[in-house]
Design an enzyme around this catalytic site. Sequence first.
Site, PDB file in Angstrom:
ATOM      1  N   ILE A   1      31.365  39.993  64.681  1.00  0.00           N
ATOM      2  CA  ILE A   1      31.835  40.428  66.002  1.00  0.00           C
ATOM      3  C   ILE A   1      33.349  40.514  65.846  1.00  0.00           C
ATOM      4  CG2 ILE A   1      31.792  38.019  66.852  1.00  0.00           C
ATOM      5  CD1 ILE A   1      31.429  39.035  69.678  1.00  0.00           C
ATOM      6  N   SER A   2      33.936  41.650  66.236  1.00  0.00           N
ATOM      7  CA  SER A   2      35.360  41.873  65.982  1.00  0.00           C
ATOM      8  C   SER A   2      36.229  40.923  66.815  1.00  0.00           C
ATOM      9  CB  SER A   2      35.721  43.324  66.305  1.00  0.00           C
ATOM     10  OG  SER A   2      34.901  44.188  65.558  1.00  0.00           O
ATOM     11  N   GLN A   3      37.468  40.761  66.350  1.00  0.00           N
ATOM     12  CA  GLN A   3      38.476  39.959  67.044  1.00  0.00           C
ATOM     13  C   GLN A   3      38.677  40.528  68.468  1.00  0.00           C
ATOM     14  OE1 GLN A   3      42.183  41.053  65.395  1.00  0.00           O
ATOM     15  NE2 GLN A   3      43.320  39.296  66.165  1.00  0.00           N
ATOM     16  N   PRO A   4      38.840  39.656  69.472  1.00  0.00           N
ATOM     17  CA  PRO A   4      38.978  40.155  70.845  1.00  0.00           C
ATOM     18  C   PRO A   4      40.055  41.232  71.001  1.00  0.00           C
ATOM     19  CG  PRO A   4      38.757  37.774  70.859  1.00  0.00           C
ATOM     20  CD  PRO A   4      38.824  38.179  69.428  1.00  0.00           C
TER      21      PRO A   4
ATOM     22  N   ARG B   1      31.777  36.496  76.383  1.00  0.00           N
ATOM     23  CA  ARG B   1      31.748  36.718  74.924  1.00  0.00           C
ATOM     24  C   ARG B   1      30.959  35.632  74.191  1.00  0.00           C
ATOM     25  NH1 ARG B   1      34.926  39.303  70.583  1.00  0.00           N
ATOM     26  NH2 ARG B   1      35.444  37.788  68.991  1.00  0.00           N
TER      27      ARG B   1
END
Length: 215
Positions: free
Chosen positions: A64-67, A38
């Site tokens: 970028i979205s939260q994991p 990531r």
Amino acid sequence: MRQRENFEELRRRMVKTQIKMRGVKDPRVLQAMLKVPRHLFVPEEYRNHAYNDYPLPIGYGQTISQPYIVAAMTELLDLKGDEKVLEIGTGSGYQTALLAELAGEVYTVERIPQLLERAKQVLSSLGYTNIYFKLADGTLGWPENAPFDRIMVTAAAPDLPQPLIDQLAEGGIMVIPVGSRYLQTLKVVVKTGDKLRIKRVMECTFVPLIGEYGY
Ligand code: SAM
């Protein structure tokens, strides 16, 4: 070398504490999240935050979205390995990499040229050969390559975009956040014949889907 081991350790911890502990179970999704680096998908200055429990800026007003949300949405697609997937909103390309690990082919559409270019570079440097890229308004889908077994939309739509419904295969699954600009419900849409079965999963907040069938 030290740095790489450190990122691997951060990834293990991320999967354990942010993803497994919140209930994501699909072993293939967990494995893919352990594998995909990531930190290579976030701007240099945020690398040390890449495995933390929040979204990050990737430039051009996008994120970028939260994991966890990436993992949850990916699990909802219920991928077995040979599906043809359409992704709307390439962004950093991180979600694209996970889809490429878990499905047969990924068709990804982004409207911001600089983001698409950067994602292309990272994904090709990681050796992915089953991803096709398009610079366009993704609310129109990618009709030349339809139907798609799965559709993942990673930006907030005001409603279900009709072209995406039309391009979903019979029995196909679409995961999409739908709602107002600032708060949405994550929906899972299953297409059977003329009918759509729609399940509401959780509240979420995404950047807007901008286009003819978006905002
Ligand atoms: N999945 C991405 C990742 O892993 O980095 C995060 C995507 S970000 C939350 C949403 C993306 O959708 C942004 O890159 C934005 O430019 C893109 N987007 C918004 N409207 C779009 C449209 N109509 N067509 C294609 N991409 C769009």
